[in-house]
Design an enzyme around this catalytic site. Structure first.
Site, PDB file in Angstrom:
ATOM      1  N   HIS A  88      38.443  35.911  36.551  1.00 36.41           N
ATOM      2  CA  HIS A  88      37.700  35.741  35.303  1.00 36.41           C
ATOM      3  C   HIS A  88      37.075  37.056  34.892  1.00 36.41           C
ATOM      4  CE1 HIS A  88      35.888  33.321  32.179  1.00 36.41           C
ATOM      5  NE2 HIS A  88      34.827  34.101  32.291  1.00 36.41           N
ATOM      6  N   SER A  89      37.254  37.440  33.618  1.00 34.12           N
ATOM      7  CA  SER A  89      36.720  38.676  33.065  1.00 34.12           C
ATOM      8  C   SER A  89      37.190  39.850  33.936  1.00 34.12           C
ATOM      9  CB  SER A  89      35.193  38.587  32.970  1.00 34.12           C
ATOM     10  OG  SER A  89      34.670  39.595  32.128  1.00 34.12           O
ATOM     11  N   MET A  90      36.293  40.599  34.571  1.00 31.75           N
ATOM     12  CA  MET A  90      36.738  41.685  35.446  1.00 31.75           C
ATOM     13  C   MET A  90      37.733  41.179  36.485  1.00 31.75           C
ATOM     14  SD  MET A  90      34.489  44.025  38.107  1.00 31.75           S
ATOM     15  CE  MET A  90      34.219  42.641  39.238  1.00 31.75           C
ATOM     16  N   ALA A  92      40.001  39.006  36.181  1.00 33.31           N
ATOM     17  CA  ALA A  92      41.349  38.895  35.624  1.00 33.31           C
ATOM     18  C   ALA A  92      42.081  40.227  35.744  1.00 33.31           C
ATOM     19  CB  ALA A  92      41.274  38.466  34.159  1.00 33.31           C
ATOM     20  N   GLY A 116      41.271  34.567  32.874  1.00 30.74           N
ATOM     21  CA  GLY A 116      40.344  34.061  31.865  1.00 30.74           C
ATOM     22  C   GLY A 116      39.366  35.116  31.392  1.00 30.74           C
TER      23      GLY A 116
END
Length: 261
Positions: A88-90, A92, A116
């Site tokens: 998720h975010s970083m 990803a 995500g």
């Protein structure tokens, strides 16, 4: 136990495992409780990066390629069994860079990449990597873009302790442009929050060009931290993982960029 994993795991034949990478400033606890919500045939394995939570005293990585090289060295044997990567975010960006690293090495790839809340690597970073920015300004910037979990804004002492980690993680994210952009032969499922002010759905959708197998964009309710805000995301994720739980080597099939709202 590998120091990057919060608990020991014994691979069992036919059981898929999902390795989960945290957002900037976050740790493995971001995925606490997921096992009880995800389909039972998928084992959830949160990844603990150095410099946070139980590894607080270890130096943090600011070099993305150095991080994924160590990840591959440390948990590579675990990745030689059927698995899915979620970030998720970083996280990803880390998950994708790790898959690219293993692709170049000829190592086993994930049955699927599930990402995500992060722009595709060819797009500019949404937040600046500016070591000169003051803490107060950085907090305003993060909050203005929805880049801070609400719980931190309610506890300034937690936020103050977290900012050094956030700064280092932003430096790591700034390396997104250095990641190999060769499309991977891996199904790519990308989630975007419908109210995310940091990363738009269109920016998330750009990830679909990074797979030669199958790319889809899934839009869920919530802002940047929809993994914490909305139960509907975990319901959608669990349904997605059922495609792989009984067929751990499924290569993915379907039209490219099958968008769901």
């Amino acid at each position: 136990m590998k120091r990057y994993l919060t608990r020991a795991s014994q691979p069992s034949p036919g059981r898929m495992r999902m390795f989960c990478f945290p957002y900037a400033g976050g740790g493995a606890s971001a995925y606490a409780g997921w096992q009880s919500r995800i389909t039972a045939d998928i084992e959830v394995l949160p990844v603990q990066l150095p410099g946070r939570e139980g590894r607080m005293n270890e130096p943090r990585f600011t070099d993305l390629q150095a991080l994924v090289a160590e990840l591959d060295e440390e948990i590579g044997p675990e990745l030689d069994h059927p698995h899915v990567l979620y970030g998720h975010s970083m996280g990803a960006l880390i998950a994708y860079a790790l898959a690219q690293h293993r692709y170049v090495r000829g190592s086993r790839l994930p049955a699927a990449l599930v990402l995500g809340g992060h722009r595709a690597p060819h797009l500019p970073a949404p937040l600046p990597d500016d070591p000169g920015i003051r803490d107060e300004e950085l907090v305003r910037l993060l909050d203005g873009h929805g880049g801070l979990p609400r719980v931190l804004l309610d506890h300034p002492e937690w936020l103050s302790a977290l900012l050094p980690t956030v700064r280092d993680d932003l430096r790591l994210c700034a390396a997104a442009g250095t990641v190999d952009r060769t499309p991977l032969p891996v199904p790519l499922h990308v989630f975007g929050g419908s109210e995310d002010r940091l990363v738009t759905v269109d920016e998330v959708r750009e990830w679909t060009r990074y797979s030669t197998a199958y790319g889809e964009t899934l839009v869920v309710p919530g802002g940047h931290f929809f993994i914490r805000e909305e139960d509907s995301f975990l319901d959608r994720l669990s349904a997605l993982l059922r495609r792989y739980e009984s067929r751990p080597d499924l290569a993915g099939a379907g039209p490219t960029d099958a968008r769901q709202g």
